[in-house]
Every structure is written in structure tokens, then in C-alpha cells.
Design a protein around this motif. Structure first.
Motif, PDB file in Angstrom:
ATOM      1  N   ALA A   1      13.893 -12.825  -3.298  1.00 14.50           N
ATOM      2  CA  ALA A   1      12.074 -12.048  -3.427  1.00 14.50           C
ATOM      3  C   ALA A   1      11.130 -11.761  -2.384  1.00 14.50           C
ATOM      4  O   ALA A   1      11.947 -11.649  -1.283  1.00 14.50           O
ATOM      5  N   ASP A   2      10.199 -10.694  -2.699  1.00 21.85           N
ATOM      6  CA  ASP A   2       9.396  -9.795  -1.969  1.00 21.85           C
ATOM      7  C   ASP A   2       8.068  -9.236  -2.402  1.00 21.85           C
ATOM      8  O   ASP A   2       8.207  -8.767  -3.229  1.00 21.85           O
ATOM      9  N   GLU A   3       7.457  -8.820  -0.974  1.00 24.45           N
ATOM     10  CA  GLU A   3       5.908  -8.104  -1.845  1.00 24.45           C
ATOM     11  C   GLU A   3       5.977  -6.885  -0.898  1.00 24.45           C
ATOM     12  O   GLU A   3       6.702  -6.370  -0.232  1.00 24.45           O
ATOM     13  N   THR A   4       5.275  -6.401  -2.145  1.00 27.55           N
ATOM     14  CA  THR A   4       4.699  -4.966  -1.521  1.00 27.55           C
ATOM     15  C   THR A   4       3.774  -4.412  -1.709  1.00 27.55           C
ATOM     16  O   THR A   4       2.494  -4.933  -2.525  1.00 27.55           O
ATOM     17  N   GLY A   5       3.290  -4.442  -1.086  1.00 31.86           N
ATOM     18  CA  GLY A   5       1.714  -3.808  -1.599  1.00 31.86           C
ATOM     19  C   GLY A   5       1.467  -1.958  -2.273  1.00 31.86           C
ATOM     20  O   GLY A   5       2.497  -1.558  -1.907  1.00 31.86           O
ATOM     21  N   LEU A   6       0.376  -2.202  -2.655  1.00 33.13           N
ATOM     22  CA  LEU A   6       0.065  -1.138  -3.881  1.00 33.13           C
ATOM     23  C   LEU A   6      -1.409  -0.350  -3.920  1.00 33.13           C
ATOM     24  O   LEU A   6      -2.238  -0.828  -4.498  1.00 33.13           O
ATOM     25  N   PHE A   7      -1.214   0.836  -3.494  1.00 27.78           N
ATOM     26  CA  PHE A   7      -2.518   1.751  -3.611  1.00 27.78           C
ATOM     27  C   PHE A   7      -2.984   1.721  -5.488  1.00 27.78           C
ATOM     28  O   PHE A   7      -1.955   2.899  -5.625  1.00 27.78           O
ATOM     29  N   PHE A   8      -3.482   0.957  -6.677  1.00 25.79           N
ATOM     30  CA  PHE A   8      -3.413   1.403  -7.578  1.00 25.79           C
ATOM     31  C   PHE A   8      -4.083   2.824  -8.002  1.00 25.79           C
ATOM     32  O   PHE A   8      -3.934   2.734  -9.108  1.00 25.79           O
ATOM     33  N   LYS A   9      -5.465   3.152  -7.827  1.00 28.31           N
ATOM     34  CA  LYS A   9      -5.682   3.856  -7.856  1.00 28.31           C
ATOM     35  C   LYS A   9      -5.654   5.393  -7.325  1.00 28.31           C
ATOM     36  O   LYS A   9      -6.296   6.053  -7.644  1.00 28.31           O
ATOM     37  N   LEU A  10      -4.610   5.901  -6.224  1.00 28.69           N
ATOM     38  CA  LEU A  10      -4.471   6.698  -5.479  1.00 28.69           C
ATOM     39  C   LEU A  10      -3.850   7.184  -6.641  1.00 28.69           C
ATOM     40  O   LEU A  10      -2.604   7.646  -6.256  1.00 28.69           O
ATOM     41  N   THR A  11      -4.284   8.674  -6.317  1.00 31.48           N
ATOM     42  CA  THR A  11      -3.929   9.804  -7.140  1.00 31.48           C
ATOM     43  C   THR A  11      -3.628  11.093  -5.857  1.00 31.48           C
ATOM     44  O   THR A  11      -3.801  11.204  -4.937  1.00 31.48           O
ATOM     45  N   PRO A  12      -2.412  11.784  -6.306  1.00 28.88           N
ATOM     46  CA  PRO A  12      -2.170  12.858  -5.717  1.00 28.88           C
ATOM     47  C   PRO A  12      -2.665  13.808  -4.953  1.00 28.88           C
ATOM     48  O   PRO A  12      -2.639  14.177  -3.446  1.00 28.88           O
ATOM     49  N   ASP A  13      -3.461  13.689  -5.454  1.00 34.50           N
ATOM     50  CA  ASP A  13      -4.802  14.471  -5.128  1.00 34.50           C
ATOM     51  C   ASP A  13      -5.615  14.380  -3.872  1.00 34.50           C
ATOM     52  O   ASP A  13      -6.287  14.969  -3.087  1.00 34.50           O
ATOM     53  N   LYS A  14      -5.315  12.967  -3.392  1.00 35.99           N
ATOM     54  CA  LYS A  14      -6.829  12.122  -2.366  1.00 35.99           C
ATOM     55  C   LYS A  14      -5.101  11.575  -1.735  1.00 35.99           C
ATOM     56  O   LYS A  14      -5.593  10.890  -0.705  1.00 35.99           O
ATOM     57  N   THR A  15      -4.060  11.695  -2.047  1.00 32.82           N
ATOM     58  CA  THR A  15      -2.966  11.108  -0.757  1.00 32.82           C
ATOM     59  C   THR A  15      -3.110  11.852   0.565  1.00 32.82           C
ATOM     60  O   THR A  15      -3.533  11.180   1.492  1.00 32.82           O
ATOM     61  N   LEU A  16      -3.512  13.083   0.704  1.00 30.37           N
ATOM     62  CA  LEU A  16      -3.109  14.007   2.034  1.00 30.37           C
ATOM     63  C   LEU A  16      -5.260  12.864   2.655  1.00 30.37           C
ATOM     64  O   LEU A  16      -4.560  13.298   4.009  1.00 30.37           O
ATOM     65  N   LYS A  17      -5.959  13.120   2.163  1.00 29.94           N
ATOM     66  CA  LYS A  17      -6.693  13.053   2.336  1.00 29.94           C
ATOM     67  C   LYS A  17      -6.523  11.587   3.209  1.00 29.94           C
ATOM     68  O   LYS A  17      -7.524  10.872   4.962  1.00 29.94           O
ATOM     69  N   PHE A  18      -6.144  10.242   2.670  1.00 28.75           N
ATOM     70  CA  PHE A  18      -6.152   9.004   2.723  1.00 28.75           C
ATOM     71  C   PHE A  18      -5.143   9.144   4.132  1.00 28.75           C
ATOM     72  O   PHE A  18      -4.772   7.792   4.074  1.00 28.75           O
ATOM     73  N   ARG A  19      -4.462   9.761   4.527  1.00 25.28           N
ATOM     74  CA  ARG A  19      -3.143  10.086   4.927  1.00 25.28           C
ATOM     75  C   ARG A  19      -3.855   9.031   6.629  1.00 25.28           C
ATOM     76  O   ARG A  19      -4.281   9.182   6.992  1.00 25.28           O
ATOM     77  N   GLY A  20      -2.832   8.583   6.510  1.00 28.09           N
ATOM     78  CA  GLY A  20      -2.889   7.484   8.135  1.00 28.09           C
ATOM     79  C   GLY A  20      -4.074   6.255   8.394  1.00 28.09           C
ATOM     80  O   GLY A  20      -4.381   5.866   9.306  1.00 28.09           O
ATOM     81  N   GLU A  21      -4.747   6.403   7.158  1.00 31.45           N
ATOM     82  CA  GLU A  21      -6.223   5.112   7.302  1.00 31.45           C
ATOM     83  C   GLU A  21      -5.488   3.965   7.370  1.00 31.45           C
ATOM     84  O   GLU A  21      -4.692   3.793   6.671  1.00 31.45           O
TER      85      GLU A  21
END
Length: 512
Positions: free
Chosen positions: A168-188
Motif C-alpha cells: 500500500a502507498d499514498e500518492t498526491g493528485l491535482f484533480f482539477k489540473l488541466t493540460p493548458d494549466k500545467t506549465l503555469k503551475f510548474r514548480g509551485e
């Protein structure tokens, strides 16, 4: 008659003796083989509850492990040491002495003398040895992995079949993150930033044969999301806290609930987890043997990290993009087309679907890749990619003017790979846990971050089922699909009329 010479056994040897006794070998046979009295073997069996935790913690060589006279300091120092090792920070004897003295002072323990001999006993108790730090960043000690797989794992897995061994293991998930917003959020950063508002933590668990996938555990920020209104049941287990992180309390509850479920079914399993701060030891489990993987090896040893989580997230993101495209098709000229509302309920349904798509072959291959399976059995490739259209084509449909390339797609798939899933202890909360105070409370009822939304009514569901029933029977030749659709339609229709009849208590109700 010559007396039998006294012999001392290491923790590893004692563990093997216990396993042989449990397998049915007699005390006399083992005593004769090792040249000791029957009472020695009996004492080892009697001390099983002390030996097994040491063996599970990879403390193999010591023949005698003395308990610390300052258990609180010992516990706090061990937590601190594990944290530094997980961060890749080198630790030496003087650093341990200084930190032990600090913890003793904070715990108000008087006359504590942290001598070099106390530190040596501490290191011996917890199997801590000197070693070189390879490179500037955290690296997996291959020798630790090899030793664990060759010495600990074979003895551990003897008691369990492939169907009974789980990771068993946990993973975090940005569940609203769309492809067009990925670059904008990089490194946050996830903590305190914009992304932290739209994240969940997902606990995944499956057995080594891939035949059993445990019900997902989802951890969100809100205790009662608005989108859960009128929702009677979820296809996953749901917990919450203000950071959407795994906590010790949530982990203990999850494991104990599973243990009770297995006890009712008279089944026993081995559960492998990493040694993150949110995974404490749990006593008195009846059906689960909880085993912690060695520190700083989980990136190599943990099967869930060998591809299972990656495939799960890939399936989820495909579901997310498809939902966005469907929204675009339905609302071509509206502002909601570019800014679709994705609720945590939407995310739960999509991650549940993604989990169901994961094949047993993928799961088994990931256990094999981690070194848990030693045979040469040939199985199918673990791609799990049976979609008609690749993600790249779906992503381009989001914005035809700005098609995404391979680099962006790679980033989109891996954007939350390093997302924190639990809080790393500070000196203060290490001390807090040692003196047995409570963990973070899960009292966050504020759901202001969620959009207003309602679940479909029975009337709306019946209309949708009728439309879908006609569509399936008119367009598909698969008899099984038609039967399932008819069954679903009938179930919804029955629920609708049963609910309607319960509300109609007067004859005048039928006249409206």
C-alpha cells in the motif's frame, strides 16, 4: 553427563527457528541440530513477540538487544534519525549526542548523560551502521535492497501466498489540473499555494498476484464537500483533514478497519508499507501482519512505485481530459467550456474508474520489477494503454491553436509525482508524538473552495437511463452490454417508483 554449551543466537537465527517451529518441526529436532537444550528453543518461541518486531525492522545481527533506560529520548531520536536519512542528510555520532541531549532537555528528563556508549547502544538497538553518502542527493543503498531481498524477504514470504501479500502507498493528485494549466503551475509548492486547494491524497493497495485491488482511500480537505449532498454511498473510502494529507490517525483507522474485515472472513495477509512519518506501528492486529520496508529503499522496493501509480494517474488524466472535451462539445460557445467545473465527486468517480481499468498483469509485473518475484514467468507488458486515441490527440482537442508536444504531455502526466502526502515531523511534533499527545484534528467543515453542485435526482436519473437504454440497444451488438443496461434501467426505475410511493400518502397526491 557433559553439559551442553550455551549458545547465543542472532535475531535472524531466532526468527528462522520460530518459523521452523510454526511449520511443524519439533523442539527436539531443532535443539539437537543447534546443540542446545530444549529450554533454549522454548524460550525463543516464548519471546516471539519481542523477536519479530526486531526482525521486521531489519535488526538481524545483534544477539542481545537491550532496551533503553530512556525510552522517550530513544523514540524521539530514532524518529529524528529516520527523517534525516530520508532527506539524505549525513548523521554522525556527535550529531546524535547533541540531538539526544536536546530531546532530553525538552522532555524535562534530569541527569541524562548522553555518552558515546549510550549512542553506541542506541545504534546497536536500531541496526544503525556507518556508511558513505554517495553523491550530493538522496540515493538508494543497493546493498540494503539486496540484503533485504536475499535475507529478510524469503523468510517473510514463506508464510503467505501471492494472493495474501499486499503493498500500500499514498500518492498526491491535482484533480482539477488541466493540460493548458500545467506549465503555469510548474514548480509551485503544494503547501499553502494555489495547487493545494485542488489536491487529494489517494491510498492504493493491491496484492502480488494482482487479483485483489483494495477499495481506494481518498483524503480530501473538506469533511463534507457540497458535492456530497444527497450522496448516500461512495465507491471509495473518504477521510479528510485541512491539508488533505495522510495522518497517523487516518492510517491506523484504515488498517484496523481492514483487519476487522479480514478477521470476519477468516483471512490473513502481509501488508508492506514504507516507513513514512504517517505510518506508525500498530499493535494487536489479528489478521494483518504489518511490515515496514527498509528506509531509503522504497523507491526501488515498493511495487506501487514501480508503475502501478503511474498507470493509475495516466488513466485518471485521460478520464479528466475526456470530461473536458465532452464539456467543450456540450457548451461550445459558453465560458464554462474553457473552465469546466471539476468537483471532488467527479474526481472520485474518475479515479475509481481508473483503478478498475488497472490489470492484474500490470500489478504482478510491478511486484516482479521490485524484486519480489524471482521466477522467469512471462507476462503481458504493463502498459494498460488500450485506448483508441492517445492522450496527445485528446489534449490537442482542448485548444486547436496550441497543440501540446511530448514535453508538455510528459509534464502533465508527472506534475504531481513529488507531491507531499504527509507532514515531515519537526522537533516540536516529534516531541508531541513521543509524549502521546493527539495528532492534527480533522475538523475542517468549510467547503468554500468547492463549486455549488447537486447530484442528479431520481427523476433525472430515470430519464437519462431511458435515453441510454435506447442508445445501447440501438447501437451495440454486445448482448452482455444490453443485459447490463436493461438491469441498470430497471434498478433505477424501481428505485424511482418506490421512492414515489413512499411520498404519496393521500389520494389527492395521485391527481397532480
Amino acid at each position: 553427563m557433559a553439559s551442553i554449551k550455551r549458545k547465543s543466537f542472532s535475531v535472524e537465527e531466532k526468527s528462522v527457528i520460530i518459523q521452523r517451529l510454526e511449520a511443524g518441526e519439533s523442539n527436539a529436532t531443532i535443539a539437537k541440530e543447534f546443540g542446545v537444550n530444549h529450554s533454549t528453543i522454548s524460550t525463543i518461541k516464548k519471546n516471539k513477540h519481542k523477536i519479530e518486531p526486531l526482525f521486521n525492522a531489519n535488526v538481524l545481527k545483534p544477539k542481545r538487544v537491550r532496551l533503553s533506560s530512556q525510552e522517550q529520548v530513544d523514540s524521539a531520536l530514532l524518529q529524528w534519525f529516520k527523517l534525516q536519512r530520508n532527506r539524505g542528510i549525513p548523521v554522525n555520532g556527535p550529531m546524535l549526542q547533541q540531538k539526544a541531549t536536546f530531546f532530553a532537555k525538552e522532555l524535562k528528563i534530569l541527569n541524562f548523560d548522553c555518552s558515546a556508549s549510550w549512542i553506541n547502544r542506541f545504534k546497536k538497538r536500531h541496526n544503525i551502521v556507518a556508511g558513505k553518502i554517495a553523491g550530493e542527493s538522496l540515493s538508494v543503498e543497493q546493498s540494503d535492497v539486496t540484503e533485504w531481498l536475499s535475507k529478510v524477504w524469503p523468510n517473510l514470504r514463506k508464510k503467505f501466498s501471492d494472493d495474501e501479500i499486499f503493498n500500500a502507498d499514498e500518492t498526491g493528485l491535482f484533480f482539477k489540473l488541466t493540460p493548458d494549466k500545467t506549465l503555469k503551475f510548474r514548480g509551485e509548492k503544494c503547501s499553502g499555494g494555489k495547487l493545494s486547494k485542488d489536491r487529494i491524497t489517494v491510498m492504493v493497495a493491491a496484492n502480488m498476484s494482482g487479483t485483489i485491488k483494495k477499495k481506494l482511500l481518498i483524503i480530501g480537505k473538506s469533511k463534507n464537500p457540497r458535492c456530497f449532498k444527497n450522496v448516500r454511498s461512495l465507491p471509495v473510502d473518504y477521510e479528510s483533514n485541512h491539508k488533505a494529507w495522510m495522518t497517523s490517525d487516518i492510517f491506523i483507522k484504515w488498517v484496523r478497519d481492514w483487519d476487522r474485515e479480514l478477521t470476519k472472513k477468516n483471512k490473513k495477509i502481509l501488508l508492506l508499507v514504507d516507513n513514512c512519518p504517517a505510518h506508525p506501528q500498530i499493535s494487536d492486529l489479528r489478521s494483518i501482519t504489518l511490515f515496514f520496508l527498509p528506509p531509503n529503499t522504497t523507491s526501488v522496493l515498493q511495487p506501487m512505485d514501480q508503475g502501478i501509480i503511474r498507470v493509475l494517474k495516466s488513466n485518471f488524466r485521460k478520464n479528466l481530459v475526456l470530461k473536458i472535451i465532452a464539456n467543450l462539445d456540450a457548451n461550445e460557445n459558453t465560458s464554462s467550456a474553457k473552465h469546466p467545473k471539476i468537483t471532488i465527486l467527479d474526481a472520485i468517480l474518475m479515479i475509481y474508474d481508473a483503478w478498475n481499468k488497472l490489470t492484474s498483469a500490470t500489478i504482478f509485473n510491478c511486484y516482479r520489477h521490485a524484486g519480489f518475484v524471482q521466477d522467469s514467468l512471462s507476462v503481458v507488458s504493463a502498459s494498460d494503454d488500450d485506448d483508441d486515441l492517445p492522450l496527445s490527440i485528446w489534449a490537442r482537442a482542448l485548444d486547436k491553436g496550441l497543440p501540446m508536444g511530448n514535453e508538455e504531455l510528459e509534464q502533465y502526466s508527472a506534475i504531481d509525482d513529488d507531491l507531499a502526502t504527509c507532514e515531515e515531523p519537526t522537533d516540536e511534533n516529534i516531541l508531541q508524538s513521543v509524549i502521546d499527545n493527539g495528532q492534527d484534528s480533522d475538523d475542517n467543515d468549510d467547503d468554500g473552495l468547492e463549486e455549488n453542485c447537486t447530484t442528479p435526482t431520481l427523476s433525472e436519473a430515470l430519464k437519462a437511463a431511458e435515453v441510454l437504454n435506447v442508445f445501447v440497444h440501438s447501437n451495440f451488438e454486445d448482448d452482455n452490454m444490453k443485459k447490463m443496461m436493461s438491469c441498470l434501467h430497471n434498478r433505477i426505475r424501481t428505485s424511482y417508483y418506490r421512492n414515489k410511493s413512499q411520498k404519496q400518502s393521500k389520494i389527492t397526491d395521485f391527481l397532480h
